[in-house]
Design an enzyme around this catalytic site. Sequence first.
Site, PDB file in Angstrom:
ATOM      1  N   GLU A 212       0.516  -1.005  -0.133  1.00  0.00           N
ATOM      2  CA  GLU A 212      -0.296   0.151  -0.327  1.00  0.00           C
ATOM      3  C   GLU A 212       0.796   1.078  -0.235  1.00  0.00           C
ATOM      4  O   GLU A 212       2.055   1.238   0.718  1.00  0.00           O
ATOM      5  CB  GLU A 212      -0.918  -0.216   0.992  1.00  0.00           C
ATOM      6  N   GLU A 217      -1.930  12.380   2.955  1.00  0.00           N
ATOM      7  CA  GLU A 217      -3.334  11.227   4.608  1.00  0.00           C
ATOM      8  C   GLU A 217      -3.401  12.387   5.168  1.00  0.00           C
ATOM      9  O   GLU A 217      -1.550  12.720   5.432  1.00  0.00           O
ATOM     10  CB  GLU A 217      -2.417   9.712   3.774  1.00  0.00           C
TER      11      GLU A 217
END
Length: 545
Positions: A212, A217
């Site tokens: 990932e 974010e």
Amino acid sequence: MYLSNSLKAITLLLATSALAQDDNNNDGESDTDSGNTGVVSSTGATTSTSASASASTSSATTSEVASTSTSTSTISSSSISTASSTTSSTGASETSSTVSLKLAKKYVGEDFMNDFDYFTDDDPTSGYVNYVSKSDAQKSGLIDVQANNVFYMAADSTNVPTGRGRDSIRISSKSKYADGVYILDLNHMPVGCGTWPAWWTVTKSGWPKGGEIDILEGANGLPLSGSAAYNATTGLSTNPDPMIYNAAALHTSDTCTLNGQTYMDGQIGEWQCSAYFSGNTGCGVKMTGVTNGSYGGPVNGVGGGWYAMWRDLENSGGIYVWFWPRNSQTVPDDVKNSNTATTNVANWGIPNANMTVPCRDNFNNHVIVFDLTFCGDYAGATYTSSGCPGSCATFVRSNPAAYSEAYWSLNSLRVYTASGKAASGAGLSGGAIAGIVIGAVAALVIAVLVYLRFKKTRKNRQLVEEATLTEEPIPPTAKGPYAFLASRKPRVGPTKLAPGRTAQHFLHGETPTAVYGRTPVGSDSDIKLAEATYRPHGGNSSWIG
């Protein structure tokens, strides 16, 4: 066509091998990939409040932290080069790439509706959120294509939610990508107490195996002071500490640590990348080198900007992230111009995050994901320390007006690759190759058997035709006595007139004759009746041999 039991068995084998091949090639096209995962903590005086967020149901395994290198990261000369081996990022020169990458896909406007799948399952990161379908989002006005082909994607900011939580959107691309350059041009990102937005890439199945990459974010970013959403966020602490720096992070299945990166201007927060270590915090970098901030309110205040990620695992083993605010004077032309057909990172300057790892084989083909959840494993864990009021889920539920700025506004997303195409599926496994071979052999056997059966049927048909060439056919209207017709009707295969008999048999009482090959069977009266009634060749012709 009639198939024998052996043919049916071969057909079943062929179908089974095809299914086996499909399973072996399947990259897991389900939409239950891992959730957004923990972001890194900053170093120095800042207290780490990173929390885990994992869709994996496997329990965390005990693992030893690999020793981290304090030397300068060793980078492939074809990817990133440094002018000198220093321990400070100020000594680094520039990023270089030997080739230009070609545009593989450009997403604008309706593409975000048609080329992405909409996730509607429970949030794998335990967020207070209700992910809705595309049709429901359109009806509710949560997604829209606005002027200038801008894609709008928002959380509900009108209703008090029930059930799973506040309505929101999570989408993942239908296409998969691997190494290449990813450029996002955005005007606005979601902000608000309890918000947890992310732009990331992830494997489609078996997470954390496959890896990932969290490109953009953060959590609990606040709207600009004085805005309607800010004013609706009542009860903030006197000195709130909202997140203003983007956290880029990696998550792997193996124990894997970042190399001792110096070629960047960000700060490493966590070194260990394994999802099974330290509650899946992951390894990563806070992009603190961007003046005024690289996340949340400061980005929205200048009209957004450009985020870019260069995934170069095959060459340098690195993943590099840049951000240029809308008002920056140093945005490279191939970043700013959305119509650029090629791109080259050579003149992009020092990255804001350099995540070079030795475990490059932990990352396979990824889909691209955008989402916005609330609270959950990360935003919930950092909620209070951000200065937000009360408890996370309670505030999110009770204050819809505080989320009028919880939305994405995207101009475009571009992906550049060496081939100019999306990534292909994983290579064929040994089982898949065996399945193909078995299937090919079975298909060949079936083809041979079908040919032999056709050849035999054709030969039998020729024999029947030859046997009946000299025989006078019965007129289509003939309805004579049963026994007479049965003896004169040419018979091919089983017949109701003579059960169990074929053209090679004579009926009971028949004997061959030189002219017709058969003698009529029946009483004299029946034969005379048939002879008197049916004379197809004129009144003087006779049916009696």
